[in-house]
Structure formats: C-alpha cells, structure tokens
Design a protein around this motif. Structure first.
Motif, PDB file in Angstrom:
ATOM      1  N   ASN A 131       0.803  -1.225   0.000  1.00 50.33           N
ATOM      2  CA  ASN A 131       0.000   0.000   0.000  1.00 50.33           C
ATOM      3  C   ASN A 131       0.835   1.274   0.000  1.00 50.33           C
ATOM      4  O   ASN A 131       0.401   2.301  -0.504  1.00 50.33           O
ATOM      5  CB  ASN A 131      -0.942   0.011   1.200  1.00 50.33           C
ATOM      6  N   PHE A 132       2.045   1.224   0.598  1.00 53.31           N
ATOM      7  CA  PHE A 132       2.815   2.462   0.629  1.00 53.31           C
ATOM      8  C   PHE A 132       4.314   2.187   0.624  1.00 53.31           C
ATOM      9  O   PHE A 132       4.778   1.098   0.958  1.00 53.31           O
ATOM     10  CB  PHE A 132       2.433   3.330   1.828  1.00 53.31           C
ATOM     11  N   VAL A 133       5.052   3.219   0.230  1.00 57.38           N
ATOM     12  CA  VAL A 133       6.510   3.157   0.157  1.00 57.38           C
ATOM     13  C   VAL A 133       7.087   3.649   1.475  1.00 57.38           C
ATOM     14  O   VAL A 133       6.747   4.745   1.934  1.00 57.38           O
ATOM     15  CB  VAL A 133       7.025   4.035  -1.004  1.00 57.38           C
ATOM     16  N   PRO A 134       7.952   2.876   2.127  1.00 57.17           N
ATOM     17  CA  PRO A 134       8.531   3.333   3.393  1.00 57.17           C
ATOM     18  C   PRO A 134       9.605   4.401   3.159  1.00 57.17           C
ATOM     19  O   PRO A 134      10.054   4.630   2.040  1.00 57.17           O
ATOM     20  CB  PRO A 134       9.140   2.049   3.960  1.00 57.17           C
ATOM     21  N   TRP A 135       9.993   5.035   4.260  1.00 48.64           N
ATOM     22  CA  TRP A 135      11.057   6.039   4.230  1.00 48.64           C
ATOM     23  C   TRP A 135      12.390   5.327   4.423  1.00 48.64           C
ATOM     24  O   TRP A 135      12.604   4.646   5.413  1.00 48.64           O
ATOM     25  CB  TRP A 135      10.838   7.066   5.329  1.00 48.64           C
ATOM     26  N   VAL A 136      13.293   5.457   3.449  1.00 45.11           N
ATOM     27  CA  VAL A 136      14.580   4.751   3.471  1.00 45.11           C
ATOM     28  C   VAL A 136      15.702   5.723   3.811  1.00 45.11           C
ATOM     29  O   VAL A 136      15.819   6.794   3.194  1.00 45.11           O
ATOM     30  CB  VAL A 136      14.862   4.064   2.124  1.00 45.11           C
ATOM     31  N   THR A 137      16.504   5.362   4.795  1.00 53.62           N
ATOM     32  CA  THR A 137      17.673   6.145   5.201  1.00 53.62           C
ATOM     33  C   THR A 137      18.848   5.207   5.420  1.00 53.62           C
ATOM     34  O   THR A 137      18.711   3.978   5.353  1.00 53.62           O
ATOM     35  CB  THR A 137      17.394   6.928   6.501  1.00 53.62           C
ATOM     36  N   LYS A 138      20.025   5.796   5.708  1.00 53.95           N
ATOM     37  CA  LYS A 138      21.225   5.006   5.989  1.00 53.95           C
ATOM     38  C   LYS A 138      21.931   5.528   7.230  1.00 53.95           C
ATOM     39  O   LYS A 138      23.077   5.980   7.168  1.00 53.95           O
ATOM     40  CB  LYS A 138      22.177   5.020   4.797  1.00 53.95           C
ATOM     41  N   PRO A 139      21.294   5.461   8.396  1.00 52.96           N
ATOM     42  CA  PRO A 139      21.979   5.892   9.621  1.00 52.96           C
ATOM     43  C   PRO A 139      23.124   4.934   9.956  1.00 52.96           C
ATOM     44  O   PRO A 139      22.963   3.714   9.912  1.00 52.96           O
ATOM     45  CB  PRO A 139      20.871   5.831  10.676  1.00 52.96           C
ATOM     46  N   GLN A 140      24.285   5.494  10.259  1.00 55.69           N
ATOM     47  CA  GLN A 140      25.466   4.700  10.566  1.00 55.69           C
ATOM     48  C   GLN A 140      25.773   3.680   9.460  1.00 55.69           C
ATOM     49  O   GLN A 140      26.325   2.599   9.710  1.00 55.69           O
ATOM     50  CB  GLN A 140      25.330   3.953  11.908  1.00 55.69           C
TER      51      GLN A 140
END
Length: 603
Positions: A131-140
């Motif tokens: 249903n939706f696209v998650p928020w993608v990040t690269k912490p550490q």
C-alpha cells in the motif's frame, strides 16, 4: 513477470516464512509473523510491488537449486559463461527464552564457486500489502526502511543506492568470495537491531534443521518425501504457540484469473487430527504436544461459539477484506485478507476436536485436568445441533445443507467420547452418547446412501459425490472393504477424476459460493483416495496414484493446494500443509498396508 507457483521454494524460521523464486527473487514475505500486514512483497511476480532479487546480470544463467539435505536452507546455483555463483537463503531459527519468539532475520549469502560473475541486486519494499513506500535512510551506514509500525534494516558490505523508489546495487563475485546480506524486522519505534554474522547464521541454521530432521522415524521407501513434508510442516509452525498455518500465503487462486482466492495464513481445527497423526508418526511428540495445547487454548470457552479456524495465537476475529489496490496473481481478483468462513457453521469441527484429543490420549499426550470437562460441554451442545444443516468442510458460501461428512463427524465425536470413558476411566453419560452415535449412524445409512448407485452422496437427497466420503472408512464409520465403501470409491473415481491419479473435491457449482470458475484437483483428496484404495486391498492402484502424486512435487519437493492437469501447473496457496499431511499419511499407509494412520484413530 508472473512466475508459476511451483517456481517457488519455502524458507522459514518457525515464526514466518518467505517464498524464493528460481531466479533469486523473494516475492513474498510477511514480518514478523505469517499473518502480518508488514508484507514487503505483495503477490508473487507482481513487479509493481515488493521483491528482493539477487542474481547474475547475465539473463541467460542456467539455474540449479536444492535444499541442503534435511534442512530448510535453500541453495540456488547460477551457471553463466563467466562462472558459477551460489545463492544461499535461510531464516535463522532463533527463539528467546520467554517463548514469545526471537527477531526474524532473512539471511542471503552469495558465494563464488568459479570464475568471476557480475551480480545485481534489486530491492523494492512496499509495506501494508504493497500500500505504501517506506522512508529509506542510511543511519550509521545501515540501510533502514521505516513505515508506520514497521521497520527493516539491511546489513551488507555491498554499496546500495536508491533509484526510482527502488534500492539497487551492482557487485562482482569471484571464486571463493562470500558476500553476506542480513535483513531484520523491528518495531519502528525502537532502535534497529544490530546485524548478525550471516555465515555463522547459515551454518547454525543448517545444524538446527539437521538435528530436527534426525528425529524422523519413517524408514520406508518414501522416507525422502516424508522428511521434506515434515520439514515443510515445521516451517509452517508458529513456534511460540504451536499453531500450524494452512499455508503462508493469501489469494493464490484456485482458478487463474478467477475469484476463488482465500487467505490461508490461519490455523484450521479440521487439520488437527491429520496433523497430530503426521507429527506422531514422524516421532515429533514435542510438536504434536504443542499443537494439541494450541487446540485446547483456541477452543476454550462457549462451545456454541466454536470456530473452524483461528489466528496463529488463537485469535478469533479474522475479518475478511479485499485489497483493491493489488491486481492479484495472474489478474486473479479480489485479493483477500482475513477469512469470513471463520464464522460459518461447520458441525464437523466438533468431531475433529474430539477425535484429535482422543488421538492425543492414545499417544500418551494427556490433556490437562480441565480438558475432559470442556469436552463434555462440547458434547452437550452437539447433542442439540448435530442434525442441523451447515456449510460443510469445504466451506461453501451458499445455503447450508445436511452434509454427510458433517453427520459422520458428529458420529465420530460421540464414538470417541464413549471410547475415552471406557479406556481412560473418565465419567460421562456413556449410554446417552452411545445412543446418539447409533442414531446418527442409522440416519446416515438411510439418508446418505444411494442404494441404486451403491454410493454415499455428498449430502442428504443429493446425487453428487464428494471426496470427503473417502474418509468414512478412515474414521471407522464403515469397514474399508464394505461393498458400500467400494462402491463409493468407484463413484468418486468415475465422477471426480480429472486424470489417472487426480480428483476434484466435488463438482463446484455457482450455487455453492456465488463465484464463477472451476477448480483444480485437490491434492489432499487425491491422497485420501490412495489411502482408501490401499485399505480396500487395491494396492497396485494405490501405489500408482501415490507415485504419480509424488511426481507433481516441484523440484524442491513442495506441493500447493491444487493441481491443474490441463495447465500442468499448481494452483492455490503454497506450500499447502494439508497436501503434505496427506503425503505423509499415504506414505505410511503404503509402507504397512492394512494399518492406516487415519484408521488408527479408532483403535
């Protein structure tokens, strides 16, 4: 690209499971448990939604795959002109001391076997059933995707980058290289868990499965198929509670492009006795005991509110809804989540519960002290409803009927109650139960048997037959070699066969559920026919059919719910626990003809 259902292999950690395609794409995964909506892959092969593919860049790679012996660790080898790489997929079986289950990890390791092979990675995460696209990040430096209550973290030395809401990567593997990937789920409001050593996890998971499989007691001709089926059942177990789901998927269709698409990520009471037998025959008393305990917890309470299925932890509310943003496998719509059949009246389940507890006692799995009181309450209720119409074991969504199988399972309930009192020195109104048992038998023989055609029928007054009639001798209602049994076997073969080994469950009609389309052959029914033929002394025919059914397993030994001979393809949810239970039962029957695992329920 819509891949055939049989192109998939199962991996799992006895909490949830994933399906891996032959081309290295994981196209179905619900986290952290089977029925979770945190599903990063929507439906098999639907490329608009979730997937995680790792494969050679060369599209012409030849694929060879297998499970590591006696495990649920999958190895897929890609042979290219440049070299050979091996993709190892597994989910580590790791559980907390509390028994609530450990975190789910998905491990993938790419090994260089020979040469130097350019590889590609494509990861599309779509939560809440796409249903939706998650928020993608690269912490550490760790790839992290968060959406709503769910989070995913991926640890790998490979450099990942975003491209059109997709995570991609390119890397090269040479002989001797081992490139790890570790994906873990976590509640999004918590800190992402640390990574684990993927190589150690693969070996530890291999050792765990080898140790578990070593308890298999089947030593007959079909040991390999039985072992794979037992491993599959274990893979469909929700270990924290002992429940076993019917399948890890939802809405894989019974007809390509059709409407008969159901959610099977739940636990059916009807499977209880068959599953208990399969586990006990394999030597898995711990799993059988856990399954029995799940059953007792699930059915506790008012017997008038007994359901036919529950969630993996015994949840009663399984509301059915349609996921209208998904196109469905091979355009088979609607896609359903939840199962409205959980609220149907299916009187046979009372017999299934009584039979399962009878089997448990016979095998030394003594229930707790309150179990017999609960059983007596069930019987008191059954005395008032056994002659009511219901929806039957096939969960027809049309008008209720007096199904023969439901009546016979009511007979089973009273029969097992009488035998339990006689053998276990428990108290109960045996004379009253025996009278009810005898009354039901007289009625079934009078109203469900067509003397002119020499066959039992699906329901009172109907003309059609039903594969469930094959269970009558197996539950002890009638002798396996009784002329009426033999006539019913022949009628089922004549009216329900779709080829030389496969049968339908019954001839579907729009009036049954208001839906269009036909179905494939039900594999569990075809295994029931094997048992019936063997018990009736038609051993050669039984062996032929059984080995034909074994030939329908895919390249890694898995079966779906149904098979279409005309299409040469599997249909329905996959892999299907009931199909593998049927395989195990039939293998034991054929190894020792004359002693059927299901017939022993009456001993």
């Amino acid at each position: 690209m819509i891949r055939p259902i049989e192109d998939y292999a199962l991996i799992g950690d006895t909490q949830t499971a994933a399906l891996v395609a032959r081309d290295g794409s994981i196209d179905w995964l619900c986290l952290p448990r089977f029925d979770s909506p945190a599903c990063f892959a929507a439906l098999l092969g639907d490329e608009r939604h979730g997937r995680w593919r790792i494969a050679p860049r060369n599209p012409d790679a030849r694929v060879v795959r297998r499970y590591r012996e006696a495990t649920l660790v999958l190895e897929t080898e890609f042979h290219t002109p440049e070299g050979v790489v091996r993709l190892i997929d597994c989910m580590p079986v790791r559980h907390e001391e509390s028994g609530t289950g450990g975190r789910p990890d998905l491990i993938r390791v790419v090994e260089g076997v020979s040469g130097r092979v350019e590889m590609m990675l494509e990861l599309v995460v779509r939560l809440d059933y796409g249903n939706f696209v998650p928020w993608v990040t690269k912490p550490q430096g760790a790839w992290t995707a968060v959406g709503g209550p769910d989070g995913l973290v991926l640890y790998t030395p490979v450099e990942l980058r975003g491209e059109d809401a997709t995570t991609v990567a390119a890397f090269t593997v040479s002989q001797g290289d081992k490139v790890p990937f570790d994906m873990a789920w976590f509640p999004s409001h918590q800190t992402a868990p640390k990574g684990i050593d993927a190589h150690e996890a693969v070996e530890a998971t291999t050792d765990w499965w080898v140790g578990w499989s070593g308890e298999n007691h089947h030593a007959g001709k079909y040991r390999a198929a039985v072992e794979r089926s037992l491993i599959t059942l274990k893979g469909l177990t929700y270990r924290p509670t002992g429940g076993i789901v019917a399948a890890p998927t939802t809405s894989l269709p019974e007809t390509l492009g059709g409407e008969r698409n159901w959610d099977y990520r739940y636990v059916w009471l009807r499977d209880a006795t068959f599953t208990l037998h399969a586990l006990m025959m394999g030597g898995y008393r711990e799993e059988a005991s856990a399954w029995r305990d799940w059953l007792l917890r699930a059915v506790a309470g008012d017997p008038r509110r007994l359901q036919i299925m529950y969630g993996v932890a015994g949840e009663r509310r399984l509301p059915e809804m349609e996921i209208d943003w998904l196109p469905g496998y091979a355009s088979s719509r609607p896609v359903r989540v939840g199962n409205a059949a959980s609220h149907q009246t299916q009187i046979d389940v009372y017999g299934e519960v009584m039979d399962a507890l009878f089997v448990a006692r016979n095998n030394g799995l003594e229930p707790n002290e309150g179990t017999w009181n609960m059983q007596r309450v069930i019987l008191e209720h059954l005395e008032t409803v056994w002659d009511s119409d219901d929806h039957g074991l096939w969960e027809v969504r049309g008008e209720p009927r007096p199904f023969t199988h439901s009546r016979v399972m009511s007979w089973v309930a009273f029969d097992r109650a009488v035998k339990t009192v006689e053998r276990s020195r428990l108290e109960g109104p045996v004379d009253r139960w025996a009278a009810a048992r005898d009354e039901i038998r007289r009625e079934v023989l009078e109203k469900a048997f067509d003397a002119e055609r020499n066959t039992f029928t699906q329901s009172y007054g109907s003309s059609g037959v039903d594969a469930a009639l094959l269970l009558l001798p197996q539950v002890g209602f009638i002798e396996p070699d009784d002329p009426r049994t033999v006539g019913t076997i022949d009628a089922v073969i004549e009216e329900l066969s779709v080829d030389d080994a496969l049968i339908l469950r019954y001839r579907v009609d729009r009036s049954d559920d208001g839906l269009e389309g036909e179905e494939g052959a039900f594999l569990i029914c075809s295994f029931w026919l094997v048992d019936s033929l063997a018990l009736a002394g038609r051993t050669d025919e039984a062996v032929f059919r059984f080995e034909r059914l074994l030939g329908l397993c895919n390249d890694v030994g898995l079966l779906a719910e149904e098979y279409s001979p005309s299409l040469g393809r599997m249909l329905g949810n996959f892999p299907q626990a009931f199909s593998h239970v049927g395989l195990i039962d039939s293998a034991h029957t054929l190894v020792d003809v004359g002693h059927s695992p299901t017939a022993s329920r009456t001993e």
